[in-house]
Design an enzyme around this catalytic site. Structure first.
Site, PDB file in Angstrom:
ATOM      1  N   LYS A 177       0.863  -1.182   0.000  1.00  0.00           N
ATOM      2  CA  LYS A 177       0.000   0.000   0.000  1.00  0.00           C
ATOM      3  C   LYS A 177       0.896   1.227   0.000  1.00  0.00           C
ATOM      4  O   LYS A 177       2.005   1.209   0.559  1.00  0.00           O
ATOM      5  CB  LYS A 177      -0.861   0.011   1.272  1.00  0.00           C
ATOM      6  CG  LYS A 177      -2.055   0.924   1.201  1.00  0.00           C
ATOM      7  CD  LYS A 177      -3.273   0.215   0.629  1.00  0.00           C
ATOM      8  CE  LYS A 177      -4.456   1.150   0.548  1.00  0.00           C
ATOM      9  NZ  LYS A 177      -5.655   0.487   0.062  1.00  0.00           N
ATOM     10  N   GLY A 188     -20.788   6.518   5.317  1.00  0.00           N
ATOM     11  CA  GLY A 188     -19.939   6.822   4.168  1.00  0.00           C
ATOM     12  C   GLY A 188     -20.674   6.533   2.884  1.00  0.00           C
ATOM     13  O   GLY A 188     -21.014   5.385   2.594  1.00  0.00           O
ATOM     14  N   GLY A 192     -19.577   7.497  -0.315  1.00  0.00           N
ATOM     15  CA  GLY A 192     -18.687   7.818  -1.430  1.00  0.00           C
ATOM     16  C   GLY A 192     -18.764   6.747  -2.500  1.00  0.00           C
ATOM     17  O   GLY A 192     -19.824   6.152  -2.743  1.00  0.00           O
ATOM     18  N   VAL A 243     -17.637   3.643  -2.717  1.00  0.00           N
ATOM     19  CA  VAL A 243     -18.040   2.308  -2.284  1.00  0.00           C
ATOM     20  C   VAL A 243     -19.420   2.346  -1.612  1.00  0.00           C
ATOM     21  O   VAL A 243     -20.345   1.626  -2.016  1.00  0.00           O
ATOM     22  CB  VAL A 243     -16.987   1.706  -1.324  1.00  0.00           C
ATOM     23  CG1 VAL A 243     -17.498   0.410  -0.713  1.00  0.00           C
ATOM     24  CG2 VAL A 243     -15.676   1.464  -2.065  1.00  0.00           C
TER      25      VAL A 243
END
Ligand code: NAD
Length: 355
Positions: free
Chosen positions: A81, A183, A185, A187
């Protein structure tokens, strides 16, 4: 230095690269946890951290998560990552992305990057001008494999939520099942749309209140304040924002039967999975349920290296395996009394040769 290697989050990373490019102002960390199963694949996060230690912790924890995620998804990829440390204003310039591409290229294919929070498809196109070790690039035509991983991640989570509802609530459909979603966004928005199509009852929250309100209007959903969503009485709490929300306080506030969502590193610490089990809450290990995006990204990358388009049917086939993988974890957990996160970690560690 010894202290750094002894940090629990370090977890025997193969390589941690600190990147600084004076000309562009880029500061980044590229963490490669394991290349046991193949080149380390994992997205790049662009985020303003309160301090560099927080950025390092994030890079290390996310990178290890990618090792586990890729291995559990059966991909021939290791885990890594990158994080780019943004300034408070979130300044992102073409020169910074070019310098980041150079840093990825310098690793010679040991690390393959893609989108994560704060990074767009257009950013990845910029990075691809400097390195071939990038995926999540635009693809031609609706229904093609590859490109923005968000919709594939959302589909995998949707299938995983249905599996959890079947396992815990004994229902074959999410119609009428109440999902509180944190959330909205890339996803979370995708998960909400899929759930709404199947008749789930939705309560949405986002720190960007206008975004949650707009989606709620589109889907006929309710909205909650972002600090109230975790205590909303519901069947499923679906975290799709940032990680470490399942800490002592967060778990105590939950009023749900299931936690299943796409955010990475939802459990603040080892032991929080057991706390969820002790409360009778079924947990879908994050890196198992949210593997849809990396499945697409990895197959896109491998196909491009082979000079062929990625096969959408292969992506779909692998997405369809997510519910079965979750079910086998829950069955093992039910049989042994070990929490699902620990069952999944043990399976993943065995797959990457660290059992
Ligand atoms: P995104 O930036 O598109 O969306 C995140 C949303 O969460 C934003 O709308 C933001 O305003 C909101 N948010 C942030 N903090 C919040 C809080 N405290 N309460 C409520 N809302 C909050 O990011 P995304 O791509 O949708 O990713 C969401 C999560 O899923 C991240 O943890 C990411 O690492 C993980 N994930 C993403 C993918 C992918 O394919 N994009 C794959 C696997 C995992």
């Amino acid at each position: 230095m010894t202290a750094f290697w002894a940090e629990p989050d370090f977890d025997a990373h193969e390589c941690v690269q600190l990147v600084h490019d004076r000309a562009s102002g880029l500061t980044a960390i590229i963490a490669i946890h394991s290349t046991h199963c193949g080149p380390a694949a994992g997205g790049t996060r662009f985020w303003h951290y309160a301090d560099p230690a927080g950025a390092m912790r994030d890079a290390l924890r996310l990178s290890r998560g990618m090792s586990y995620k890729n291995a559990m998804a059966g991909l021939p990829m290791g885990g890594g990552k990158a994080v780019i440390l943004a300034d408070p204003a979130g300044t992102k310039t073409p020169a910074m992305l070019a310098a980041f591409g150079d840093a990825v290229e310098a690793l010679g294919g040991r690390y393959v990057t893609a989108e994560d929070v704060g990074i767009t498809e257009a950013d990845m196109v910029a990075v691809s001008q400097r390195t071939a070790h990038v995926s999540g690039l635009p693809v031609a035509g609706e229904g093609s494999a590859g490109g923005d991983p968000g919709p594939f991640t959302a589909m995998g989570i949707f299938l995983g939520i249905k599996a959890a509802v079947r396992h815990k609530l004994g229902k074959d459909s999410v119609a009428g099942v109440h999902v509180a979603l944190q959330g909205t966004g890339s996803v979370g928005g995708g998960v909400a749309r899929l759930l709404a199509q199947d008749g789930a009852k939705l309560t949405l929250a986002d720190i960007n209140a206008a975004r949650a309100a707009e989606l709620a209007r589109e889907l006929g959903a309710s909205v909650a304040a972002s600090d109230a969503i975790m205590s909303t009485a519901c069947d499923v709490f679906s975290p799709n924002a940032l990680g470490a929300i399942l800490d002592d306080e967060g778990i105590a506030r939950l009023d749900c039967a299931i936690v299943a969502g796409g955010a990475n590193n939802q459990l603040a610490k080892a032991g929080h999975g057991a706390q969820l089990s002790a409360r009778g809450i079924l947990y879908a290990p994050d890196y198992v349920i949210n593997a849809g995006g990396i499945i697409s990204v990895a197959l896109e990358y491998l196909a491009r290296r082979a000079g062929a388009p990625a096969d959408i049917n292969e992506v779909r086939k692998r997405l369809a395996q997510i519910p079965g993988r979750l079910e086998s974890i829950w069955q093992d957990s039910d049989a042994t009394g070990t929490s699902p996160d620990v069952v999944a970690d043990r399976m993943a560690q065995a797959l990457i040769g660290r059992g």
